[in-house]
Design an enzyme around this catalytic site. Structure first.
Site, PDB file in Angstrom:
ATOM      1  N   HIS A  64       6.707  -2.165   2.540  1.00  0.00           N
ATOM      2  CA  HIS A  64       6.324  -3.257   1.641  1.00  0.00           C
ATOM      3  C   HIS A  64       6.989  -3.136   0.272  1.00  0.00           C
ATOM      4  O   HIS A  64       7.002  -4.101  -0.496  1.00  0.00           O
ATOM      5  CB  HIS A  64       4.796  -3.346   1.508  1.00  0.00           C
ATOM      6  CG  HIS A  64       4.169  -2.300   0.637  1.00  0.00           C
ATOM      7  ND1 HIS A  64       3.597  -1.156   1.140  1.00  0.00           N
ATOM      8  CD2 HIS A  64       4.001  -2.233  -0.708  1.00  0.00           C
ATOM      9  CE1 HIS A  64       3.108  -0.430   0.145  1.00  0.00           C
ATOM     10  NE2 HIS A  64       3.342  -1.062  -0.992  1.00  0.00           N
ATOM     11  N   ASP A  94       4.542   0.999   7.879  1.00  0.00           N
ATOM     12  CA  ASP A  94       4.835   0.827   6.453  1.00  0.00           C
ATOM     13  C   ASP A  94       5.851   1.860   5.956  1.00  0.00           C
ATOM     14  O   ASP A  94       5.740   2.361   4.841  1.00  0.00           O
ATOM     15  CB  ASP A  94       3.559   0.889   5.607  1.00  0.00           C
ATOM     16  CG  ASP A  94       3.759   0.256   4.221  1.00  0.00           C
ATOM     17  OD1 ASP A  94       4.695  -0.550   4.073  1.00  0.00           O
ATOM     18  OD2 ASP A  94       2.994   0.596   3.297  1.00  0.00           O
ATOM     19  N   SER A 170       3.464   3.474  -4.420  1.00  0.00           N
ATOM     20  CA  SER A 170       3.807   3.211  -3.024  1.00  0.00           C
ATOM     21  C   SER A 170       5.199   3.729  -2.688  1.00  0.00           C
ATOM     22  O   SER A 170       6.175   3.449  -3.390  1.00  0.00           O
ATOM     23  CB  SER A 170       3.750   1.704  -2.740  1.00  0.00           C
ATOM     24  OG  SER A 170       2.446   1.217  -2.857  1.00  0.00           O
TER      25      SER A 170
END
Length: 318
Positions: A64, A94, A170
């Site tokens: 993402h 992910d 992230s």
């Protein structure tokens, strides 16, 4: 009956705290230089973190973080800026893999997440909210968690930690006290305190291997749509199983592996190669790349009212 030894010296708390600090600082010194800020080039703007895993510029981040970008800008802790291309990404876990145009210098080692235990030190390094190369530390709170990926697929073997994470973390590494990457930070629960998640390093290692070899993560496909339902007691008794739920086939794709193997709408799928199927997530989990082109036994309670074994030949999911 025991006795108290009066000569036992009290534990030096300062020494313990200093040892803890030293172990964290040492791990950060090892992995920190390999952590980069990742920004999308072209399309929608966005940024996150990533870390190099080889001296020739292979970088892991979150799917993402790169989104649908083909190229990214990479900034290292010493201010070096280069670009890289996205080699592949796997929405189901992910994880994305980037190849930097030039070497980014330092690189980190992927550890074995299977060796983790609850209570182990967990150190997160990343770029939260624009504060570059921030370090937070905590412990591994739980292992083997499951969470839903953006694709809807259930991610298995997720690490829960209480190391503080924020947007921008992230794709950054979750690091052990020995200086090995044990996970890839991926998500936080908004509004919760000290609950964050990371994709296990063993999963990341598998995804990287698949992308380097095939350009994507291969998963098996049998060509059905189904629903998780309560397994009727008469069916459970007939199958000799204690499971209370199963999958009922709602649709079979024409000319797909399931259709060729004789599965029909209304069949209950009870097991795949002997592994019980209690829901749709079980089918998704069991249909990994190792089953592509391999005879697979499906145990069903058919619409004809019989327990039957069907042999299918799963194909690669496009």
């Amino acid at each position: 009956m025991g006795y108290m030894d009066k000569d036992i010296a009290p534990q030096n708390d300062g020494a313990l705290i200093d040892a803890y600090s030293q172990s964290i600082a040492a791990a950060v010194d090892i992995v920190g230089p390999a952590v980069s800020r990742i920004e999308r080039v072209g399309g929608r703007q966005g940024h996150g973190s990533g870390f190099a895993i080889s001296p020739d510029g292979l970088i892991i981040t979150n799917s993402h973080v790169v989104d649908d970008a083909k190229a990214v800008r990479i900034t290292t802790p010493d201010g070096f800026v280069t670009e890289g291309r996205v080699l592949g990404r796997d929405v189901d876990t992910d994880i994305a893999l980037i190849r930097a145009n030039t070497s980014t210098g330092a690189w980190a080692k992927l550890g074995d997440s299977q060796c983790l235990r609850r209570g182990h030190i967990a150190i997160a390094i990343g770029n939260p909210l624009g504060f570059e190369w921030t370090v937070t530390a905590g412990i591994v709170s739980a292992l083997g968690r499951s969470m839903r990926a953006a694709s809807g697929r259930l991610m298995e073997d997720v690490i829960q930690t209480d190391a503080a994470l924020n947007p921008g973390n992230s794709g950054g590494p979750l690091v052990s006290s020995s200086g090995e990457v044990i996970g890839v930070n991926t998500a936080v629960i908004q509004g919760a305190q000290s609950i964050a998640f990371a994709v296990a390093s063993n999963t990341a290692n598998f995804v990287v291997s698949e992308i380097l070899r095939y350009g994507q993560v291969r998963r098996a496909f049998i060509g059905i749509a189904g629903d998780t339902i309560v397994l009727p007691r008469r069916v459970a008794l007939a199958a000799g199983t204690v499971q209370t739920t199963s999958v009922r086939i709602r649709r079979v794709e024409p000319e797909g592996p399931a259709a060729k193997g004789g599965l029909q709408e209304g069949d209950y799928i009870l097991a795949i190669d002997g592994s019980p199927v209690g829901g749709v997530d079980d089918i998704v989990r069991l249909m990994d790349g190792s089953r592509i082109g391999r005879d697979t036994e499906i145990l069903v309670f058919s619409v004809a009212g019989r327990i039957e074994k069907k042999m299918l030949l799963p194909m690669a999911r496009s």
